[in-house]
Scaffold this motif. Structure first.
Motif, mmCIF file in Angstrom:
data_model
loop_
_atom_site.group_PDB
_atom_site.id
_atom_site.type_symbol
_atom_site.label_atom_id
_atom_site.label_comp_id
_atom_site.label_asym_id
_atom_site.label_seq_id
_atom_site.Cartn_x
_atom_site.Cartn_y
_atom_site.Cartn_z
ATOM 1 N N LEU A 93 0.862 -1.179 0.000
ATOM 2 C CA LEU A 93 0.000 0.000 0.000
ATOM 3 C C LEU A 93 0.897 1.227 0.000
ATOM 4 O O LEU A 93 1.737 1.387 0.883
ATOM 5 N N TRP A 94 0.733 2.066 -1.010
ATOM 6 C CA TRP A 94 1.504 3.296 -1.112
ATOM 7 C C TRP A 94 0.676 4.457 -0.568
ATOM 8 O O TRP A 94 -0.480 4.649 -0.982
ATOM 9 N N VAL A 95 1.254 5.193 0.339
ATOM 10 C CA VAL A 95 0.572 6.296 1.024
ATOM 11 C C VAL A 95 1.239 7.604 0.608
ATOM 12 O O VAL A 95 2.443 7.789 0.815
ATOM 13 N N LEU A 96 0.466 8.514 0.012
ATOM 14 C CA LEU A 96 0.996 9.804 -0.422
ATOM 15 C C LEU A 96 0.580 10.863 0.595
ATOM 16 O O LEU A 96 -0.580 11.249 0.677
ATOM 17 N N ASP A 97 1.561 11.292 1.370
ATOM 18 C CA ASP A 97 1.335 12.250 2.451
ATOM 19 C C ASP A 97 1.713 13.649 1.967
ATOM 20 O O ASP A 97 2.869 13.912 1.637
ATOM 21 N N THR A 98 0.752 14.557 1.945
ATOM 22 C CA THR A 98 1.018 15.931 1.494
ATOM 23 C C THR A 98 1.946 16.670 2.452
ATOM 24 O O THR A 98 2.665 17.584 2.047
ATOM 25 N N GLY A 99 1.887 16.278 3.741
ATOM 26 C CA GLY A 99 2.637 17.020 4.753
ATOM 27 C C GLY A 99 2.157 18.448 4.890
ATOM 28 O O GLY A 99 2.868 19.293 5.442
ATOM 29 N N ALA A 100 0.938 18.720 4.389
ATOM 30 C CA ALA A 100 0.448 20.101 4.302
ATOM 31 C C ALA A 100 -0.995 20.204 4.777
ATOM 32 O O ALA A 100 -1.915 20.346 3.959
ATOM 33 N N PRO A 101 -1.233 20.123 6.084
ATOM 34 C CA PRO A 101 -2.604 20.288 6.583
ATOM 35 C C PRO A 101 -3.180 21.630 6.159
ATOM 36 O O PRO A 101 -2.478 22.647 6.160
ATOM 37 N N ASN A 102 -4.442 21.627 5.764
ATOM 38 C CA ASN A 102 -5.126 22.854 5.346
ATOM 39 C C ASN A 102 -4.387 23.586 4.225
ATOM 40 O O ASN A 102 -4.418 24.813 4.143
ATOM 41 N N PHE A 103 -3.719 22.802 3.367
ATOM 42 C CA PHE A 103 -3.020 23.354 2.194
ATOM 43 C C PHE A 103 -1.902 24.322 2.586
ATOM 44 O O PHE A 103 -1.561 25.237 1.834
ATOM 45 N N SER A 104 -1.326 24.101 3.754
ATOM 46 C CA SER A 104 -0.242 24.955 4.224
ATOM 47 C C SER A 104 1.043 24.625 3.479
ATOM 48 O O SER A 104 1.089 23.718 2.645
ATOM 49 N N VAL A 105 2.101 25.379 3.776
ATOM 50 C CA VAL A 105 3.423 25.030 3.251
ATOM 51 C C VAL A 105 3.795 23.660 3.800
ATOM 52 O O VAL A 105 3.665 23.414 5.010
#
Length: 364
Positions: A93-105
């Motif tokens: 399972l590949w998980v793509l984490d934005t690391g950007a809550p609420n579209f933050s930096v």
């Protein structure tokens, strides 16, 4: 007696798989043995865990709750705000984490691609990105794989930024080297003339203070051909479909200025969020303006296979080993940020499916 007037025709045999009464989901994937995984990015809802497995009638944090609790001292090994999950058919399972809550930096080291072993339910490898790949404006959105090239295969990721350049990020899974392609190109950028209309209303950013701005998101939709040689992609703010050979994307001897000449324009498909490809090379795409799901055949022919008032923003697609097409429906357009701070979403959100009698495109 008043006559019964003709009305819009709806069609497509959709079944409810799961109803979500908590936070809004975006991603879904079905593994080769039928396990179903979903994800919940942190866009303002109360998200207890950002990745889950549907087990019976329950959501269970995956791979466990601890991994879903952000550890500020180790953001690389914990999930922050996951946008996409993809089961590759090979036990991962590949998980793509934005690391950007609420579209933050994006939090440094927090934006990542994580490989989770489905047999042991443990993290096997984490791919992080350098500052020239994940920019301050980057929002990692979707990912597709091909394990037939290179030593360990390649991943292709869309950057669907709302305030910076869109791109397709290419990742060599053997060594983790990643680089941006089609950075800010016409094909990965929002269509400046696109005016989305959903549920009869123009979709715009409408803020609490009364200010408004156009809805603009870059490359989002992503699908890959069964032989791994072509990726299909589209900006979220667009009705246009594009494709490019994966060989051209990987070939860094092709200058960024020349790469757009390798892009093929495939015409209008409707405005879509999610896309997926079956084993025959047919692309399935949502049409969030028309509550619809479409099939796009290799010869360019298009067929609408579902048109249903319950398809309130079709987000991610997955094709299961059971021959069903799965789709997350999450009312994204009803979020407060589009309605002067008023949240118009109605629970439950849903995971629907329809039988297509096709298998997913293999990545190997």
């Amino acid at each position: 007696m008043k006559p019964i007037l003709p009305s819009e025709k709806y069609f497509g045999n959709l079944e409810l798989v799961y109803a979500f009464y908590g936070p809004m989901p975006t991603g879904v994937t079905v593994s080769e043995n039928g396990r179903i995984f979903v994800c919940f990015p942190k866009w303002g809802d109360d998200v207890e865990f950002t990745v889950a497995e549907i087990v019976g009638d329950q959501l269970q944090p995956y791979p466990n709750l601890q991994t879903n609790l952000v550890n500020p001292g180790n953001v690389t090994m914990t999930f922050i705000s996951v946008q996409s999950v993809v089961a590759d058919g090979l036990g991962t399972l590949w998980v793509l984490d934005t690391g950007a809550p609420n579209f933050s930096v994006p939090i440094k080291g927090g934006a990542k691609l994580v490989a989770v072993d489905l047999k042991t339910n443990t993290i096997r490898r984490v791919y992080t990105f350098t500052d020239d790949v994940v920019l301050p404006t980057t929002y990692l959105n979707d990912v597709r794989f091909d394990f037939r090239v290179g030593k360990a295969g390649y991943a292709y990721i869309t950057d669907s930024s709302s305030r910076g350049p869109g791109a397709i990020i290419v990742v060599d899974l053997a060594n983790g080297n990643a680089f941006r392609r089609l950075n800010g190109a016409h094909s990965t950028s929002p269509d400046p003339y696109f005016i989305p209309k959903v549920e009869g209303q123009i979709l715009m950013n409408r803020n609490k203070d009364g200010s408004i701005s156009p809805f603009r998101l870059a490359s989002d939709s992503l699908a890959i051909s069964p032989d791994g040689k072509i990726v299909y992609f589209a900006p979220l703010s667009s009705r246009h479909l594009f494709s490019i050979s994966t060989e051209a994307l990987r070939d860094r001897t092709i200058p960024d200025t020349d790469l757009p000449y390798h892009v093929e324009y495939l015409g209008e498909k409707g405005a879509s969020d999610g896309m997926i490809t079956d084993a025959k090379g047919i692309v399935y795409a949502g049409d969030y303006e028309n509550n619809s799901i479409r099939k796009i055949f290799p010869d360019g022919a298009i067929e609408t296979i579902a048109h249903d008032p319950r398809i309130l923003w079709p987000d991610t697609f997955s094709i299961g080993p059971d021959g069903y097409l799965y789709v997350i429906v999450n009312q994204l357009h009803r979020q407060a940020r589009f309605h002067y701070g008023r949240d118009l979403r109605e629970k439950p959100y849903s995971l629907l499916r329809m039988y297509i009698a096709e298998l997913p495109a293999p990545a190997f």
